[in-house]
Design an enzyme around this catalytic site. Structure first.
Site: not given
Ligand code: TTP
Ligand code: MG
Length: 406
Positions: A9, A98-99
């Site tokens: 991720d 993103d995962e």
């Molecule tokens: P995440 O993987 O949940 O968040 P992140 O990558 O910003 O942070 P981390 O993994 O380090 O905790 O979500 C991935 C992307 O998805 C995030 O950068 C932006 C998008 N996203 C949204 O557009 N809306 C949302 O409500 C969430 C949670 C994420």
């Molecule tokens: Mg992330």
């Protein structure tokens, strides 16, 4: 033999890309979103800013916060690049925004040490894209994902089967994949706060409370998650676009840029082992008027020449005003799995099969050279017109959309 899943991720995905694009944003609190925070940099999180928080509130608790609306096409090309690296090591990968989940089963002999491979993937992602990804390894999807979470930021954790019970039992129920805010509230009403406490609820009551997902949660709070990793993620489209440093009217610059973007898109297509059935072109004039069109290709392909010839015809049909362009882009869609040479033989009648085979072989060596020495190590076709007009670095021409340079 116990199975093994790797989950990766990207850390603070959208915010990290913005910090990479603009060095002045590094080390300072950044949030990406409009209306609410979609992604917060780790610096912003220290102030208590989280995803989903209204931006107005975020600015209140951190007046120094930089807020950016976001650039979806740029984020997409970063994640594609990262998933392509993962795909080199795993026979099956399933990717979301993103995962990604990689299934290691069947590759134990090739890669006996999953931790070493995960470290290598993390190293390569950092080197080739500049982003940090966290990774988790576990017996099933949920343990892999939960290990990633516990390793963030920029970490790696392998959870052994013998550690699972101690890891999961006392975690807040909300940390279980599938328990969202609504379920969390329902559980709280029943005084259920930890994963271990969830086990007091019978299968029937979880089902009555939450419907079918309740059955999944019944298994998950006991550490079971049998969902398979689906074989292959086929993206809906591969898009490459850039704005010009200055509005452009000269055809050689516009077509040269389109050529370069098409090359970048089709090399991604080949890396993912896909072919495109459709191609679209988009232009935006300096007065912001946009034109775009998508057409079916005469035959599915992943080769530069056919794609570009088609793209340039489409561009010429769209670019009819005597006005400068601010942006040009290409999008490959209708993507399907490449069936190798069979696909080439289907193309008979469209061009010479021998010629196509030659191009496929040439592109294969070009892709290898470019992977090693950067895209800019070979400049071909109409992008030659960009030489001397655009600056270049090892990765390619320096465009205003920097991830396309890399
Ligand atoms: P995440 O993987 O949940 O968040 P992140 O990558 O910003 O942070 P981390 O993994 O380090 O905790 O979500 C991935 C992307 O998805 C995030 O950068 C932006 C998008 N996203 C949204 O557009 N809306 C949302 O409500 C969430 C949670 C994420
Ligand atoms: Mg992330």
């Amino acid at each position: 033999m116990s199975s093994c899943i790797l989950h990766v991720d990207i850390d603070a995905f959208f915010a990290s890309v913005e910090q990479l694009r603009n060095p002045r944003l590094r080390g300072v609190p950044v949030a990406v979103g409009s209306g609410v925070v979609a992604s917060a940099s780790y610096e912003a999180r220290r102030f208590g800013i989280t995803a989903g928080m209204p931006l107005r509130k975020a600015r209140e608790i951190c007046p120094a916060l930089t807020v950016i609306e976001g650039h979806a096409p740029i984020y997409r090309c970063f994640s594609e690049r990262i998933f392509a690296i993962c795909a080199e090591y795993a026979p099956a990968i399933e990717a979301y925004l993103d995962e990604a989940y990689c299934d290691w089963n069947g590759t134990e002999r090739l890669y006996p040490d999953p931790t070493a491979v995960a470290s290598e993937i993390r190293r390569r992602v950092r080197k080739e894209t500049g982003l940090a990804v966290s990774a988790g390894i576990g017996r099933n999807r949920m343990f892999a994902k939960m290990s990633t979470k516990s390793a963030k930021p920029d970490g790696l954790r392998r959870l052994l089967p013998s550690e699972e019970e101690a890891f999961i039992r006392d975690l807040p129920a909300s940390r279980l994949p599938g328990v969202g805010p609504r379920t969390e509230r329902l559980l709280e009403k029943l005084n259920v706060r930890t994963v271990g406490e969830m086990r007091l609820l019978s299968r029937e009551s979880l089902r009555a409370m939450l419907g079918l997902p309740g059955l999944l949660l019944y298994d998950r709070c006991r550490g079971e998650d049998t969902r398979a990793i689906s074989r292959r993620e086929v993206p809906r489209s591969i898009q490459r676009e850039t704005s010009f440093h200055e509005p452009a009217i000269a055809l050689d610059v516009i077509e040269g840029t389109l050529y370069y973007l098409t090359e970048r898109a089709s090399s991604t297509l080949r890396r993912l082992g896909l072919v495109a059935h459709q191609l679209g072109v988009k232009i935006r004039y300096a007065d912001r008027v946009e034109e775009s069109a998508v057409r079916k290709l005469p035959a599915p392909t992943q080769l530069d020449q056919g794609l570009f010839a088609f793209a340039v015809r489409l561009l010429r049909s769209l670019f009819v005003r005597r006005a400068a362009l601010q942006l040009v882009g290409v999008v490959l869609s209708g993507l399907g799995l490449d069936s190798g040479l069979r696909q080439l033989s289907l193309l008979e009648g469209v061009g010479s099969t021998a010629g196509l085979r030659r191009e496929a072989r040439l592109l294969e060596s070009l892709d290898t050279i470019r992977e090693r020495y950067g895209h800019a190590s070979v400049v071909r076709g109409k992008s030659l017109h960009l030489l001397g007009k655009l600056e270049q670095d090892d990765h390619g021409f320096i465009l205003r959309t920097p991830c396309l340079t890399k």
